[in-house]
Design an enzyme around this catalytic site. Structure first.
Site, PDB file in Angstrom:
ATOM      1  N   LYS A  90      76.823  21.416  97.425  1.00 24.18           N
ATOM      2  CA  LYS A  90      75.784  22.420  97.651  1.00 24.18           C
ATOM      3  C   LYS A  90      75.490  22.451  99.134  1.00 24.18           C
ATOM      4  O   LYS A  90      75.298  21.412  99.767  1.00 24.18           O
ATOM      5  CB  LYS A  90      74.503  22.022  96.877  1.00 24.18           C
ATOM      6  CG  LYS A  90      73.393  23.042  96.998  1.00 24.18           C
ATOM      7  CD  LYS A  90      73.531  24.162  95.991  1.00 24.18           C
ATOM      8  CE  LYS A  90      72.682  25.377  96.320  1.00 24.18           C
ATOM      9  NZ  LYS A  90      73.352  26.320  97.276  1.00 24.18           N
ATOM     10  N   LYS A 126      79.309  22.317 103.067  1.00 26.01           N
ATOM     11  CA  LYS A 126      78.894  23.360 104.029  1.00 26.01           C
ATOM     12  C   LYS A 126      80.100  24.220 104.343  1.00 26.01           C
ATOM     13  O   LYS A 126      81.241  23.764 104.235  1.00 26.01           O
ATOM     14  CB  LYS A 126      78.403  22.699 105.323  1.00 26.01           C
ATOM     15  CG  LYS A 126      77.533  23.599 106.176  1.00 26.01           C
ATOM     16  CD  LYS A 126      76.100  23.543 105.702  1.00 26.01           C
ATOM     17  CE  LYS A 126      75.220  24.523 106.453  1.00 26.01           C
ATOM     18  NZ  LYS A 126      73.794  24.285 106.124  1.00 26.01           N
ATOM     19  N   ASP A 166      72.669  30.345 105.637  1.00 26.84           N
ATOM     20  CA  ASP A 166      72.395  29.498 106.813  1.00 26.84           C
ATOM     21  C   ASP A 166      72.341  30.489 107.975  1.00 26.84           C
ATOM     22  O   ASP A 166      72.161  31.695 107.737  1.00 26.84           O
ATOM     23  CB  ASP A 166      73.495  28.425 106.999  1.00 26.84           C
ATOM     24  CG  ASP A 166      73.082  27.333 107.995  1.00 26.84           C
ATOM     25  OD1 ASP A 166      72.334  26.429 107.607  1.00 26.84           O
ATOM     26  OD2 ASP A 166      73.474  27.397 109.183  1.00 26.84           O
ATOM     27  N   SER A 376      67.024  26.097  96.229  1.00 23.77           N
ATOM     28  CA  SER A 376      68.330  26.573  95.758  1.00 23.77           C
ATOM     29  C   SER A 376      68.693  25.883  94.448  1.00 23.77           C
ATOM     30  O   SER A 376      69.235  26.505  93.526  1.00 23.77           O
ATOM     31  CB  SER A 376      69.416  26.270  96.798  1.00 23.77           C
ATOM     32  OG  SER A 376      69.443  27.253  97.801  1.00 23.77           O
TER      33      SER A 376
HETATM   34  P1  NDP Z   1      68.807  32.728 111.016  1.00 23.73           P
HETATM   35  O1  NDP Z   1      70.167  33.255 111.284  1.00 23.73           O
HETATM   36  O2  NDP Z   1      67.909  33.427 110.095  1.00 23.73           O
HETATM   37  O3  NDP Z   1      68.027  32.508 112.389  1.00 23.73           O
HETATM   38  C1  NDP Z   1      68.541  31.707 113.409  1.00 23.73           C
HETATM   39  C2  NDP Z   1      67.599  31.757 114.597  1.00 23.73           C
HETATM   40  O4  NDP Z   1      68.007  30.779 115.545  1.00 23.73           O
HETATM   41  C3  NDP Z   1      67.617  33.098 115.323  1.00 23.73           C
HETATM   42  O5  NDP Z   1      66.377  33.306 115.909  1.00 23.73           O
HETATM   43  C4  NDP Z   1      68.698  32.865 116.368  1.00 23.73           C
HETATM   44  O6  NDP Z   1      68.574  33.694 117.517  1.00 23.73           O
HETATM   45  C5  NDP Z   1      68.430  31.431 116.751  1.00 23.73           C
HETATM   46  N1  NDP Z   1      69.680  30.818 117.228  1.00 23.73           N
HETATM   47  C6  NDP Z   1      70.829  30.692 116.545  1.00 23.73           C
HETATM   48  N2  NDP Z   1      71.773  30.114 117.301  1.00 23.73           N
HETATM   49  C7  NDP Z   1      71.197  29.895 118.483  1.00 23.73           C
HETATM   50  C8  NDP Z   1      71.662  29.311 119.678  1.00 23.73           C
HETATM   51  N3  NDP Z   1      72.916  28.850 119.810  1.00 23.73           N
HETATM   52  N4  NDP Z   1      70.764  29.234 120.708  1.00 23.73           N
HETATM   53  C9  NDP Z   1      69.501  29.686 120.580  1.00 23.73           C
HETATM   54  N5  NDP Z   1      69.011  30.246 119.455  1.00 23.73           N
HETATM   55  C10 NDP Z   1      69.857  30.340 118.441  1.00 23.73           C
HETATM   56  O7  NDP Z   1      69.049  31.210 110.519  1.00 23.73           O
HETATM   57  P2  NDP Z   1      68.067  30.259 109.713  1.00 23.73           P
HETATM   58  O8  NDP Z   1      66.666  30.516 110.095  1.00 23.73           O
HETATM   59  O9  NDP Z   1      68.473  30.313 108.287  1.00 23.73           O
HETATM   60  O10 NDP Z   1      68.528  28.818 110.252  1.00 23.73           O
HETATM   61  C11 NDP Z   1      67.912  28.189 111.370  1.00 23.73           C
HETATM   62  C12 NDP Z   1      68.201  26.700 111.325  1.00 23.73           C
HETATM   63  O11 NDP Z   1      67.675  26.139 110.117  1.00 23.73           O
HETATM   64  C13 NDP Z   1      69.680  26.309 111.333  1.00 23.73           C
HETATM   65  O12 NDP Z   1      69.824  25.069 111.991  1.00 23.73           O
HETATM   66  C14 NDP Z   1      69.985  26.114 109.853  1.00 23.73           C
HETATM   67  O13 NDP Z   1      71.094  25.267 109.663  1.00 23.73           O
HETATM   68  C15 NDP Z   1      68.696  25.463 109.402  1.00 23.73           C
HETATM   69  N6  NDP Z   1      68.384  25.525 107.972  1.00 23.73           N
HETATM   70  C16 NDP Z   1      68.365  26.703 107.290  1.00 23.73           C
HETATM   71  C17 NDP Z   1      68.023  26.726 105.952  1.00 23.73           C
HETATM   72  C18 NDP Z   1      67.901  27.995 105.201  1.00 23.73           C
HETATM   73  O14 NDP Z   1      67.515  27.938 104.024  1.00 23.73           O
HETATM   74  N7  NDP Z   1      68.179  29.156 105.784  1.00 23.73           N
HETATM   75  C19 NDP Z   1      67.736  25.487 105.222  1.00 23.73           C
HETATM   76  C20 NDP Z   1      67.686  24.307 106.062  1.00 23.73           C
HETATM   77  C21 NDP Z   1      68.026  24.345 107.371  1.00 23.73           C
HETATM   78  P3  NDP Z   1      69.617  34.927 117.725  1.00 23.73           P
HETATM   79  O15 NDP Z   1      69.166  35.976 116.753  1.00 23.73           O
HETATM   80  O16 NDP Z   1      69.458  35.309 119.152  1.00 23.73           O
HETATM   81  O17 NDP Z   1      70.977  34.373 117.416  1.00 23.73           O
HETATM   82  O1  2IT Z   2      70.903  23.549 105.715  1.00 21.48           O
HETATM   83  C1  2IT Z   2      70.550  23.852 104.560  1.00 21.48           C
HETATM   84  O2  2IT Z   2      70.005  23.049 103.813  1.00 21.48           O
HETATM   85  C2  2IT Z   2      70.769  25.229 104.109  1.00 21.48           C
HETATM   86  N1  2IT Z   2      71.272  26.056 104.869  1.00 21.48           N
HETATM   87  C3  2IT Z   2      70.408  25.632 102.709  1.00 21.48           C
HETATM   88  C4  2IT Z   2      71.483  25.238 101.748  1.00 21.48           C
HETATM   89  C5  2IT Z   2      71.302  25.728 100.337  1.00 21.48           C
HETATM   90  O3  2IT Z   2      72.228  25.480  99.559  1.00 21.48           O
HETATM   91  O4  2IT Z   2      70.283  26.328 100.012  1.00 21.48           O
END
Ligand code: NDP
Ligand code: 2IT
Length: 444
Positions: A90, A126, A166, A376
């Site tokens: 997952k 992943k 992600d 999830s």
């Molecule tokens: P999104 O794509 O929704 O948002 C990502 C955000 O981070 C955007 O604002 C983006 O800006 C910015 N960003 C991405 N890459 C960079 C970079 N190299 N430098 C600066 N800013 C950056 O992603 P999520 O919100 O889903 O994910 C954010 C983080 O949380 C990640 O690390 C992800 O692995 C983690 N995560 C996500 C989960 C989920 O359920 N979605 C669960 C647990 C962890 P821009 O638009 O300019 O690229």
């Molecule tokens: O980093 C994370 O935990 C996620 N992007 C969510 C993974 C999931 O299976 O919901």
């Protein structure tokens, strides 16, 4: 040389050019050193750590698709099925030009322990691609997603491997991928999470990572005699995690004063306007430069800078290694109380050490952002029983999971004499369950 150091050295040697993977392995193995060294010869004989750091399977594939000019584009797709000791693989799918095998491996490795911490039966995996959805038309995104799933569908399934969102993978991408999976495999099943509400998605999954981060942070502060209400919060990122972290922090009575993207950052002394943020990012898919049109008194700055703003709580919610040693020094000098990671591994090892040695309450992502994957798993449960729960039911379960997770991590740290070191606590607590399951299942 100790067994732990031997394996760390091997990982670096056998996986050159994967610095993020080395970083994640070092952090985890350093933390579980006390557990391993209690019975080192047995674990060495079982090659337990070698099995832990080598993915069960890694899949790399070509993703050809046609852009709006009729030009064929070729991206690389990945799925790393890291560890299935406690459940089907997952973990999310990242779509970002920076994606390579090392990034997917670090994320998959972290996911093993995070998923274990949720208390739910999910293994670690992943995937993703170096495709950049930014600036692409809906048709181009659909063409990519269909091609990506045409290959990926051979390796996943509701009981084998269940991907999700992600960075760069949101509701739109999951929808296109689900449609293609269903068409190719002829199965309407819970093979992806983060689905739309009309076709098997769970209420509160969109909000879950950000909300869960705040439930964790609230409990962490409460356990240390502090109240999040009235605190000033700095958030980086402006995507899924950042947006719903900002929303829940505001609901809990805190004031969120920053958000950012890869170009710049916003400072709003009156508190970020969540409705404006959602309209800019979720509806219009625009840049943060637009925020000023909604809030004329706010400031927009190019480049990095979120961590220079004085705050009580810092929530890095963008990407890996976005909070450096210099940032940690400024946060400490400005009197920060807690740093809780919404993103995966956003704090460098040096910055983490600095925060810990200065007595800052530091919550690693694998604990603090586990609410997303936990929800999830709740979506998978609903799909299996072909029912859907109300928002309140899911949100209540999410909160219970995060509060329980916090105390589990706190207890594990205490048990091994590392009180208030939640890095050690999270890694040990996550590892213990996986270790038990791996030992019970023999050499596989
Ligand atoms: P999104 O794509 O929704 O948002 C990502 C955000 O981070 C955007 O604002 C983006 O800006 C910015 N960003 C991405 N890459 C960079 C970079 N190299 N430098 C600066 N800013 C950056 O992603 P999520 O919100 O889903 O994910 C954010 C983080 O949380 C990640 O690390 C992800 O692995 C983690 N995560 C996500 C989960 C989920 O359920 N979605 C669960 C647990 C962890 P821009 O638009 O300019 O690229
Ligand atoms: O980093 C994370 O935990 C996620 N992007 C969510 C993974 C999931 O299976 O919901």
């Amino acid at each position: 040389m100790s067994y732990v150091d031997e394996v760390i050295e091997q990982v670096v040697k056998q996986n050159p050019a994967e610095p993020e993977f080395h970083q994640a392995v070092k952090e985890v193995l350093d933390s579980i050193r006390v557990v391993i060294e209690a019975d080192e010869e047995k674990f060495r004989k079982e090659a337990l750590l070698e099995r832990l750091v080598n993915p069960e399977r890694q899949i790399k594939f070509r993703v050809p698709w046609v852009d709006d000019n009729g030009q064929v584009q070729v991206n690389t797709g990945y799925r790393v099925q890291f560890n299935s000791a406690i459940g089907p693989y997952k973990g999310g799918l990242r779509l970002h030009p920076s994606v390579n095998l090392g990034i997917i491996k670090f994320l998959g490795f972290e996911q093993i322990f995070k998923n274990s911490l949720t208390g739910l039966p999910i293994g670690g995996g992943k995937g993703g691609s170096d495709f950049d959805p930014k600036g692409k038309s809906d048709r181009e995104v659909m063409a990519f997603c269909q091609s990506f799933m045409t290959e990926l569908c051979k390796y996943i399934g509701a009981d084998t491997d269940v991907p999700a969102g992600d960075i760069g993978t949101g509701a739109r991408e999951i929808g296109y991928m689900f449609g293609q999976y269903k068409r190719l495999r002829g199965l309407f099943e819970g093979v992806l999470t983060g689905k739309g509400l009309t076709y098997g998605g769970s209420l509160a999954r969109t909000e879950a990572t950000g909300y869960g981060l705040l439930y964790f942070t609230e409990e962490l502060l409460k356990s240390h005699g502090k109240d999040i209400a009235g605190m000033t919060v700095c958030i980086s990122g402006s995507g899924n995690v950042a947006t719903y972290a900002a929303q829940k922090a505001t609901q809990l009575g805190a004031k969120v004063v920053t958000v950012s993207d890869s170009n710049g950052w916003v400072y709003d002394a009156d508190g970020i306007d969540i409705a404006a943020l959602k309209e800019i990012k979720e509806v219009r898919r625009a840049r943060l430069t637009e925020y000023k049109n909604y809030r004329p008194n706010s400031e927009y700055h190019e480049g990095r800078g979120v961590w220079t703003v004085k705050c009580d709580v810092a929530l890095p919610c963008a990407t890996q290694n976005e909070l450096h040693l210099e940032d940690a020094k400024i946060l400490v000098a400005n009197g920060v109380t807690a740093v809780c990671e919404g993103a995966n591994m956003p704090t460098t090892l040096e910055a983490t050490e600095y925060l810990l040695s200065n007595g800052i309450l530091f919550a690693p992502g694998k604990a603090a952002n586990a609410g997303g994957v936990a929800t999830s798993a709740l979506e998978m449960s609903q799909n299996s029983e072909r029912l859907s729960w109300t928002f309140e039911e899911v949100d209540t379960k999410l909160k219970q999971i995060m509060v329980h997770l916090y105390h589990n991590v706190e207890d594990a740290a205490k048990r091994y004499g590392f009180e208030d070191n939640f890095v050690v606590g999270a890694n040990i607590a996550g590892f213990e369950k996986v270790l038990d399951a791996m030992l019970a299942q023999g050499i596989v």
